[in-house]
Design a protein around this motif. Structure first.
Motif, PDB file in Angstrom:
ATOM      1  N   HIS A  55      30.455  44.675  29.879  1.00 24.39           N
ATOM      2  CA  HIS A  55      31.094  43.383  29.609  1.00 24.39           C
ATOM      3  C   HIS A  55      32.116  43.512  28.481  1.00 24.39           C
ATOM      4  N   LYS A  56      31.763  44.268  27.445  1.00 25.35           N
ATOM      5  CA  LYS A  56      32.689  44.456  26.333  1.00 25.35           C
ATOM      6  C   LYS A  56      33.944  45.195  26.795  1.00 25.35           C
ATOM      7  N   GLN A  57      33.749  46.195  27.664  1.00 26.83           N
ATOM      8  CA  GLN A  57      34.898  46.955  28.158  1.00 26.83           C
ATOM      9  C   GLN A  57      35.797  46.072  29.014  1.00 26.83           C
ATOM     10  N   GLN A  58      35.175  45.234  29.871  1.00 25.02           N
ATOM     11  CA  GLN A  58      35.971  44.343  30.703  1.00 25.02           C
ATOM     12  C   GLN A  58      36.696  43.301  29.853  1.00 25.02           C
ATOM     13  N   ASP A  59      36.026  42.822  28.800  1.00 32.09           N
ATOM     14  CA  ASP A  59      36.687  41.891  27.885  1.00 32.09           C
ATOM     15  C   ASP A  59      37.902  42.540  27.241  1.00 32.09           C
ATOM     16  N   LEU A  60      37.762  43.796  26.842  1.00 31.77           N
ATOM     17  CA  LEU A  60      38.879  44.523  26.225  1.00 31.77           C
ATOM     18  C   LEU A  60      40.045  44.620  27.200  1.00 31.77           C
ATOM     19  N   VAL A  61      39.742  45.022  28.442  1.00 32.43           N
ATOM     20  CA  VAL A  61      40.794  45.165  29.453  1.00 32.43           C
ATOM     21  C   VAL A  61      41.451  43.816  29.737  1.00 32.43           C
ATOM     22  N   GLU A  62      40.626  42.759  29.864  1.00 33.93           N
ATOM     23  CA  GLU A  62      41.170  41.441  30.179  1.00 33.93           C
ATOM     24  C   GLU A  62      42.034  40.911  29.037  1.00 33.93           C
ATOM     25  N   ASN A  63      41.560  41.061  27.817  1.00 31.66           N
ATOM     26  CA  ASN A  63      42.342  40.590  26.674  1.00 31.66           C
ATOM     27  C   ASN A  63      43.656  41.338  26.535  1.00 31.66           C
ATOM     28  N   LYS A  64      43.620  42.633  26.784  1.00 33.38           N
ATOM     29  CA  LYS A  64      44.853  43.423  26.745  1.00 33.38           C
ATOM     30  C   LYS A  64      45.801  42.988  27.857  1.00 33.38           C
ATOM     31  N   ALA A  65      45.244  42.659  29.033  1.00 39.41           N
ATOM     32  CA  ALA A  65      46.083  42.196  30.142  1.00 39.41           C
ATOM     33  C   ALA A  65      46.773  40.884  29.776  1.00 39.41           C
ATOM     34  N   ILE A  66      46.038  39.986  29.118  1.00 34.84           N
ATOM     35  CA  ILE A  66      46.623  38.712  28.699  1.00 34.84           C
ATOM     36  C   ILE A  66      47.712  38.940  27.662  1.00 34.84           C
ATOM     37  N   MET A  67      47.454  39.850  26.714  1.00 36.65           N
ATOM     38  CA  MET A  67      48.477  40.187  25.727  1.00 36.65           C
ATOM     39  C   MET A  67      49.716  40.761  26.398  1.00 36.65           C
ATOM     40  N   LEU A  68      49.487  41.602  27.427  1.00 38.84           N
ATOM     41  CA  LEU A  68      50.610  42.214  28.129  1.00 38.84           C
ATOM     42  C   LEU A  68      51.407  41.171  28.897  1.00 38.84           C
ATOM     43  N   VAL A  69      50.723  40.191  29.493  1.00 39.36           N
ATOM     44  CA  VAL A  69      51.423  39.104  30.187  1.00 39.36           C
ATOM     45  C   VAL A  69      52.367  38.386  29.232  1.00 39.36           C
ATOM     46  N   ARG A  70      51.856  38.052  28.070  1.00 41.89           N
ATOM     47  CA  ARG A  70      52.680  37.324  27.094  1.00 41.89           C
ATOM     48  C   ARG A  70      53.865  38.180  26.651  1.00 41.89           C
TER      49      ARG A  70
END
Length: 348
Positions: free
Chosen positions: A106-121
Protein backbone atom coordinates in the motif's frame (compact mmCIF):
# COMPACT_ATOMS: atom_id res chain seq x y z
CA UNK A 1 -7.70 -20.38 13.30
CA UNK A 2 -11.15 -20.50 15.01
CA UNK A 3 -14.05 -19.89 12.65
CA UNK A 4 -15.32 -16.95 14.69
CA UNK A 5 -11.97 -15.17 14.44
CA UNK A 6 -11.89 -15.70 10.68
CA UNK A 7 -15.35 -14.13 10.37
CA UNK A 8 -14.25 -11.12 12.39
CA UNK A 9 -11.17 -10.69 10.19
CA UNK A 10 -13.27 -10.86 7.02
CA UNK A 11 -15.74 -8.31 8.38
CA UNK A 12 -12.92 -6.00 9.44
CA UNK A 13 -11.31 -6.26 6.00
CA UNK A 14 -14.60 -5.42 4.26
CA UNK A 15 -15.11 -2.34 6.46
CA UNK A 16 -11.55 -1.20 5.74
CA UNK A 17 -12.03 -1.56 1.98
CA UNK A 18 -15.33 0.35 2.12
CA UNK A 19 -13.65 3.20 3.99
CA UNK A 20 -10.74 3.24 1.50
CA UNK A 21 -13.05 3.33 -1.52
CA UNK A 22 -15.04 6.26 -0.13
CA UNK A 23 -11.85 8.14 0.76
CA UNK A 24 -10.33 7.44 -2.65
CA UNK A 25 -13.27 8.87 -4.62
CA UNK A 26 -13.30 12.04 -2.53
CA UNK A 27 -9.54 12.26 -2.79
CA UNK A 28 -9.62 11.91 -6.56
CA UNK A 29 -12.14 14.74 -6.86
CA UNK A 30 -10.01 16.89 -4.58
CA UNK A 31 -7.02 16.13 -6.77
CA UNK A 32 -8.76 17.52 -9.85
CA UNK A 33 -9.65 20.68 -7.96
CA UNK A 34 -6.05 21.12 -6.87
CA UNK A 35 -4.83 20.46 -10.41
CA UNK A 36 -7.22 23.08 -11.79
CA UNK A 37 -5.91 25.61 -9.25
CA UNK A 38 -2.24 24.76 -9.54
CA UNK A 39 -1.60 24.98 -13.29
CA UNK A 40 -1.48 28.77 -13.38
CA UNK A 41 1.82 30.12 -14.76
CA UNK A 42 1.87 32.53 -11.83
CA UNK A 43 2.72 29.67 -9.48
CA UNK A 44 6.24 30.59 -8.29
CA UNK A 45 9.05 28.21 -9.20
CA UNK A 46 6.59 25.49 -10.15
CA UNK A 47 8.90 24.02 -12.75
CA UNK A 48 11.61 23.31 -10.25
CA UNK A 49 9.41 22.46 -7.29
CA UNK A 50 6.10 20.87 -8.25
CA UNK A 51 4.05 20.37 -5.10
CA UNK A 52 2.86 16.98 -3.99
CA UNK A 53 -0.73 16.03 -3.45
CA UNK A 54 -1.76 13.28 -1.08
CA UNK A 55 -4.98 12.47 -2.90
CA UNK A 56 -5.43 9.04 -4.41
CA UNK A 57 -8.34 7.72 -6.48
CA UNK A 58 -10.17 4.67 -7.68
CA UNK A 59 -10.08 2.98 -11.05
CA UNK A 60 -13.17 3.08 -13.23
CA UNK A 61 -15.40 0.05 -13.10
CA UNK A 62 -15.57 -2.34 -16.04
CA UNK A 63 -18.86 -1.92 -17.88
CA UNK A 64 -20.78 -4.09 -20.29
CA UNK A 65 -20.56 -3.16 -23.99
CA UNK A 66 -23.15 -0.57 -24.92
CA UNK A 67 -23.43 0.98 -21.46
CA UNK A 68 -22.27 4.51 -20.93
CA UNK A 69 -19.17 5.21 -18.81
CA UNK A 70 -20.19 5.12 -15.17
CA UNK A 71 -17.19 6.29 -13.16
CA UNK A 72 -16.39 9.91 -12.43
CA UNK A 73 -13.76 11.39 -14.67
CA UNK A 74 -11.73 12.00 -11.57
CA UNK A 75 -12.24 8.54 -10.13
CA UNK A 76 -11.60 6.92 -13.50
CA UNK A 77 -8.38 8.87 -13.82
CA UNK A 78 -6.89 8.21 -10.41
CA UNK A 79 -6.30 4.44 -10.31
CA UNK A 80 -5.65 2.43 -7.18
CA UNK A 81 -5.10 -1.24 -6.42
CA UNK A 82 -7.45 -3.46 -4.47
CA UNK A 83 -6.76 -6.65 -2.49
CA UNK A 84 -7.47 -9.79 -4.55
CA UNK A 85 -8.88 -13.11 -3.46
CA UNK A 86 -5.46 -14.52 -2.66
CA UNK A 87 -4.66 -11.61 -0.40
CA UNK A 88 -7.96 -12.12 1.40
CA UNK A 89 -7.18 -15.77 2.02
CA UNK A 90 -3.77 -14.81 3.36
CA UNK A 91 -5.47 -12.45 5.82
CA UNK A 92 -7.49 -15.40 7.07
CA UNK A 93 -4.53 -17.76 7.46
CA UNK A 94 -1.67 -15.43 8.44
CA UNK A 95 -3.09 -12.07 9.53
CA UNK A 96 0.14 -10.59 10.86
CA UNK A 97 2.40 -11.44 7.90
CA UNK A 98 -0.34 -10.59 5.40
CA UNK A 99 -1.08 -7.25 6.99
CA UNK A 100 2.60 -6.36 7.01
CA UNK A 101 2.93 -7.26 3.32
CA UNK A 102 -0.28 -5.38 2.45
CA UNK A 103 0.99 -2.34 4.34
CA UNK A 104 4.27 -2.38 2.38
CA UNK A 105 2.46 -2.74 -0.95
CA UNK A 106 0.00 0.00 0.00
CA UNK A 107 2.83 2.39 0.83
CA UNK A 108 4.52 1.64 -2.49
CA UNK A 109 1.28 2.20 -4.41
CA UNK A 110 0.72 5.45 -2.51
CA UNK A 111 4.21 6.58 -3.52
CA UNK A 112 3.58 5.74 -7.18
CA UNK A 113 0.14 7.39 -7.14
CA UNK A 114 1.36 10.55 -5.45
CA UNK A 115 4.25 10.83 -7.89
CA UNK A 116 1.81 10.34 -10.77
CA UNK A 117 -0.34 13.20 -9.45
CA UNK A 118 2.74 15.40 -9.10
CA UNK A 119 3.73 14.50 -12.65
CA UNK A 120 0.25 15.40 -13.95
CA UNK A 121 0.51 18.84 -12.40
CA UNK A 122 4.02 19.32 -13.79
CA UNK A 123 2.94 18.24 -17.30
CA UNK A 124 -0.10 20.52 -17.25
CA UNK A 125 2.16 23.42 -16.33
CA UNK A 126 4.55 22.59 -19.20
CA UNK A 127 1.58 22.31 -21.56
CA UNK A 128 0.22 25.68 -20.52
CA UNK A 129 3.63 27.33 -20.88
CA UNK A 130 4.11 25.59 -24.27
CA UNK A 131 7.46 24.24 -23.13
CA UNK A 132 9.00 20.97 -24.38
CA UNK A 133 8.49 17.87 -22.24
CA UNK A 134 11.45 15.51 -21.92
CA UNK A 135 12.08 12.38 -19.88
CA UNK A 136 15.20 14.02 -18.43
CA UNK A 137 13.12 16.93 -17.07
CA UNK A 138 10.49 14.59 -15.64
CA UNK A 139 13.13 12.53 -13.86
CA UNK A 140 14.99 15.55 -12.55
CA UNK A 141 12.03 17.68 -11.45
CA UNK A 142 9.43 15.12 -10.35
CA UNK A 143 10.55 11.50 -10.21
CA UNK A 144 13.95 12.14 -8.60
CA UNK A 145 14.95 9.11 -6.47
CA UNK A 146 12.06 6.93 -7.69
CA UNK A 147 13.44 6.27 -11.18
CA UNK A 148 12.74 2.54 -10.97
CA UNK A 149 9.01 3.32 -10.86
CA UNK A 150 9.11 5.80 -13.78
CA UNK A 151 7.27 3.59 -16.34
CA UNK A 152 4.37 2.95 -13.96
CA UNK A 153 4.26 6.57 -12.81
CA UNK A 154 4.24 7.82 -16.40
CA UNK A 155 1.53 5.31 -17.35
CA UNK A 156 -0.71 6.44 -14.50
CA UNK A 157 -0.09 10.11 -15.20
CA UNK A 158 -0.97 9.59 -18.88
CA UNK A 159 -4.23 7.90 -17.92
CA UNK A 160 -5.08 10.75 -15.52
CA UNK A 161 -4.40 13.32 -18.25
CA UNK A 162 -6.58 11.50 -20.75
CA UNK A 163 -9.62 10.68 -18.62
CA UNK A 164 -9.73 13.85 -16.53
CA UNK A 165 -8.37 16.51 -18.87
CA UNK A 166 -8.90 15.00 -22.33
CA UNK A 167 -5.17 15.15 -23.16
CA UNK A 168 -3.20 12.46 -24.97
CA UNK A 169 0.49 12.15 -24.16
CA UNK A 170 2.53 11.20 -27.23
CA UNK A 171 6.23 10.49 -27.62
CA UNK A 172 7.30 12.41 -30.74
CA UNK A 173 11.05 11.80 -30.62
CA UNK A 174 12.13 8.47 -29.07
CA UNK A 175 15.81 9.30 -29.50
CA UNK A 176 15.49 12.36 -27.23
CA UNK A 177 12.52 10.98 -25.24
CA UNK A 178 10.53 14.09 -26.21
CA UNK A 179 6.80 14.17 -25.49
CA UNK A 180 3.85 16.40 -26.37
CA UNK A 181 0.33 16.71 -24.96
CA UNK A 182 -2.43 16.75 -27.57
CA UNK A 183 -5.97 17.84 -26.74
CA UNK A 184 -8.63 15.40 -27.91
CA UNK A 185 -10.52 18.38 -29.31
CA UNK A 186 -8.45 19.38 -32.33
CA UNK A 187 -9.22 23.07 -31.94
CA UNK A 188 -7.35 23.15 -28.63
CA UNK A 189 -4.18 21.35 -29.67
CA UNK A 190 -2.26 24.62 -29.49
CA UNK A 191 -4.62 26.42 -27.17
CA UNK A 192 -4.21 27.44 -23.58
CA UNK A 193 -5.08 25.16 -20.70
CA UNK A 194 -7.87 27.42 -19.47
CA UNK A 195 -9.80 27.79 -22.71
CA UNK A 196 -13.59 28.16 -22.96
CA UNK A 197 -14.43 24.57 -22.07
CA UNK A 198 -11.82 24.23 -19.33
CA UNK A 199 -9.39 21.37 -19.07
CA UNK A 200 -11.46 19.16 -16.78
CA UNK A 201 -14.58 19.85 -18.87
CA UNK A 202 -12.89 18.39 -21.95
CA UNK A 203 -12.75 14.96 -20.33
CA UNK A 204 -16.36 15.30 -19.18
CA UNK A 205 -17.48 16.37 -22.67
CA UNK A 206 -15.73 13.32 -24.18
CA UNK A 207 -17.65 11.13 -21.73
CA UNK A 208 -20.99 12.64 -22.75
CA UNK A 209 -20.13 12.33 -26.45
CA UNK A 210 -19.25 8.67 -25.82
CA UNK A 211 -22.64 8.05 -24.18
CA UNK A 212 -24.45 9.68 -27.12
CA UNK A 213 -22.47 7.59 -29.62
CA UNK A 214 -23.08 4.36 -27.68
CA UNK A 215 -26.83 5.06 -27.66
CA UNK A 216 -27.14 5.26 -31.44
CA UNK A 217 -25.96 8.88 -31.83
CA UNK A 218 -28.92 10.19 -29.84
CA UNK A 219 -29.20 9.86 -26.05
CA UNK A 220 -32.22 10.76 -24.01
CA UNK A 221 -31.85 13.28 -21.22
CA UNK A 222 -32.56 10.48 -18.73
CA UNK A 223 -29.70 8.38 -20.13
CA UNK A 224 -27.25 11.28 -19.85
CA UNK A 225 -28.27 12.11 -16.28
CA UNK A 226 -28.11 8.45 -15.30
CA UNK A 227 -24.42 8.40 -16.24
CA UNK A 228 -23.76 11.84 -14.73
CA UNK A 229 -25.39 10.76 -11.46
CA UNK A 230 -23.09 7.75 -11.31
CA UNK A 231 -20.24 10.23 -11.72
CA UNK A 232 -21.46 12.25 -8.73
CA UNK A 233 -22.92 15.04 -10.90
CA UNK A 234 -26.56 15.87 -10.14
CA UNK A 235 -29.16 18.11 -11.76
CA UNK A 236 -29.61 21.26 -9.69
CA UNK A 237 -26.53 20.70 -7.52
CA UNK A 238 -23.52 22.99 -7.99
CA UNK A 239 -20.41 20.92 -8.71
CA UNK A 240 -17.07 22.01 -7.29
CA UNK A 241 -15.36 21.57 -10.69
CA UNK A 242 -18.04 21.84 -13.37
CA UNK A 243 -20.39 24.39 -11.83
CA UNK A 244 -24.14 24.04 -12.41
CA UNK A 245 -24.34 20.93 -14.61
CA UNK A 246 -27.70 21.59 -16.29
CA UNK A 247 -26.50 24.98 -17.46
CA UNK A 248 -23.21 23.44 -18.60
CA UNK A 249 -24.86 20.82 -20.81
CA UNK A 250 -28.08 22.47 -21.97
CA UNK A 251 -26.74 26.02 -22.42
CA UNK A 252 -22.95 26.45 -22.40
CA UNK A 253 -21.99 23.42 -24.50
CA UNK A 254 -25.00 23.95 -26.76
CA UNK A 255 -24.00 27.57 -27.31
CA UNK A 256 -20.45 26.45 -28.10
CA UNK A 257 -22.00 23.93 -30.55
CA UNK A 258 -20.46 20.86 -28.92
CA UNK A 259 -23.90 19.46 -28.10
CA UNK A 260 -27.39 19.70 -29.55
CA UNK A 261 -30.25 19.67 -27.04
CA UNK A 262 -33.73 19.32 -28.47
CA UNK A 263 -37.23 18.11 -27.73
CA UNK A 264 -37.70 14.50 -28.83
CA UNK A 265 -39.99 14.25 -31.87
CA UNK A 266 -43.62 13.37 -31.10
CA UNK A 267 -43.00 13.25 -27.35
CA UNK A 268 -46.05 13.96 -25.18
CA UNK A 269 -45.44 15.00 -22.49
CA UNK A 270 -42.31 16.66 -23.88
CA UNK A 271 -39.00 14.86 -23.35
CA UNK A 272 -35.56 15.95 -24.45
CA UNK A 273 -32.49 14.37 -26.00
CA UNK A 274 -28.83 15.10 -26.72
CA UNK A 275 -26.91 14.78 -29.99
CA UNK A 276 -23.42 15.74 -31.10
CA UNK A 277 -23.16 19.35 -32.18
CA UNK A 278 -21.37 20.46 -35.37
CA UNK A 279 -18.28 21.52 -33.42
CA UNK A 280 -17.95 18.04 -31.92
CA UNK A 281 -18.02 16.52 -35.42
CA UNK A 282 -15.40 19.05 -36.54
CA UNK A 283 -13.01 18.72 -33.61
CA UNK A 284 -13.16 15.01 -32.80
CA UNK A 285 -14.37 11.81 -34.44
CA UNK A 286 -16.35 8.70 -33.59
CA UNK A 287 -13.13 6.67 -33.54
CA UNK A 288 -11.45 9.03 -31.07
CA UNK A 289 -14.52 9.00 -28.84
CA UNK A 290 -14.72 5.20 -29.06
CA UNK A 291 -11.07 4.95 -28.05
CA UNK A 292 -11.86 7.13 -25.04
CA UNK A 293 -14.95 5.02 -24.28
CA UNK A 294 -12.89 1.81 -24.49
CA UNK A 295 -10.14 3.23 -22.29
CA UNK A 296 -12.68 3.92 -19.54
CA UNK A 297 -13.70 0.27 -19.71
CA UNK A 298 -10.07 -0.94 -19.75
CA UNK A 299 -10.69 -2.35 -23.21
CA UNK A 300 -10.05 -1.68 -26.91
CA UNK A 301 -12.38 -0.22 -29.58
CA UNK A 302 -12.77 -3.54 -31.41
CA UNK A 303 -14.34 -5.02 -28.25
CA UNK A 304 -17.50 -3.07 -29.19
CA UNK A 305 -18.16 -4.41 -32.74
CA UNK A 306 -21.20 -2.31 -33.80
CA UNK A 307 -19.64 0.93 -32.55
CA UNK A 308 -16.26 -0.02 -34.03
CA UNK A 309 -17.75 -0.72 -37.47
CA UNK A 310 -19.61 2.60 -37.42
CA UNK A 311 -16.44 4.41 -36.35
CA UNK A 312 -14.51 2.78 -39.22
CA UNK A 313 -17.16 3.91 -41.72
CA UNK A 314 -16.94 7.40 -40.28
CA UNK A 315 -13.15 7.36 -40.72
CA UNK A 316 -13.54 6.29 -44.36
CA UNK A 317 -16.06 9.06 -45.03
CA UNK A 318 -13.78 11.64 -43.44
CA UNK A 319 -10.85 10.40 -45.55
CA UNK A 320 -12.91 10.73 -48.75
CA UNK A 321 -14.01 14.22 -47.72
CA UNK A 322 -10.37 15.26 -47.16
CA UNK A 323 -9.36 13.92 -50.56
CA UNK A 324 -12.27 15.74 -52.21
CA UNK A 325 -11.36 18.96 -50.37
CA UNK A 326 -7.78 18.75 -51.62
CA UNK A 327 -8.90 17.93 -55.15
CA UNK A 328 -11.35 20.84 -55.36
CA UNK A 329 -8.75 23.66 -55.21
CA UNK A 330 -6.60 21.80 -57.74
CA UNK A 331 -9.57 21.47 -60.12
CA UNK A 332 -10.44 25.15 -59.65
CA UNK A 333 -6.84 26.15 -60.36
CA UNK A 334 -6.78 24.00 -63.49
CA UNK A 335 -10.04 25.49 -64.78
CA UNK A 336 -8.79 29.01 -64.06
CA UNK A 337 -5.56 28.28 -65.91
CA UNK A 338 -7.45 27.00 -68.96
CA UNK A 339 -9.71 30.05 -68.95
CA UNK A 340 -6.78 32.46 -68.76
CA UNK A 341 -4.94 30.58 -71.53
CA UNK A 342 -8.01 30.66 -73.75
CA UNK A 343 -8.56 34.40 -73.28
CA UNK A 344 -5.03 35.20 -74.47
CA UNK A 345 -5.04 32.86 -77.47
CA UNK A 346 -4.85 34.47 -80.96
CA UNK A 347 -8.07 34.41 -83.03
CA UNK A 348 -7.95 32.24 -86.13
Amino acid sequence: MPRGQKSKLRAREKRRQAREENKDVKGAQATVVEQEKSISPSSPHYKENPQSSSAAGTASDQQKPGKGPSSTAAAAAASSTRSNEGATSQVEEKPNASQAQASTEHKQQDLVENKAIMLVRYLLFKYQMKEPITKVDMLRNVIKTDKNHFPEILSRASRHLELVFGLDMKEVDPNRSLYVLVNKLERSCHGRVNDNTGMAKTGLLMTVLAVIFSKGNCATEEQIWEVLNEMGIYDGEEHVIYGEPRKLFTEDMVKEKYLEYRQAPNSDPPSYEFLWGPRAYAETSKMKVLEFFAKIHHSVPSAFPPLYEEALRDEEERARARVAARAHPAAMASAHSRAVSSSFSCPK
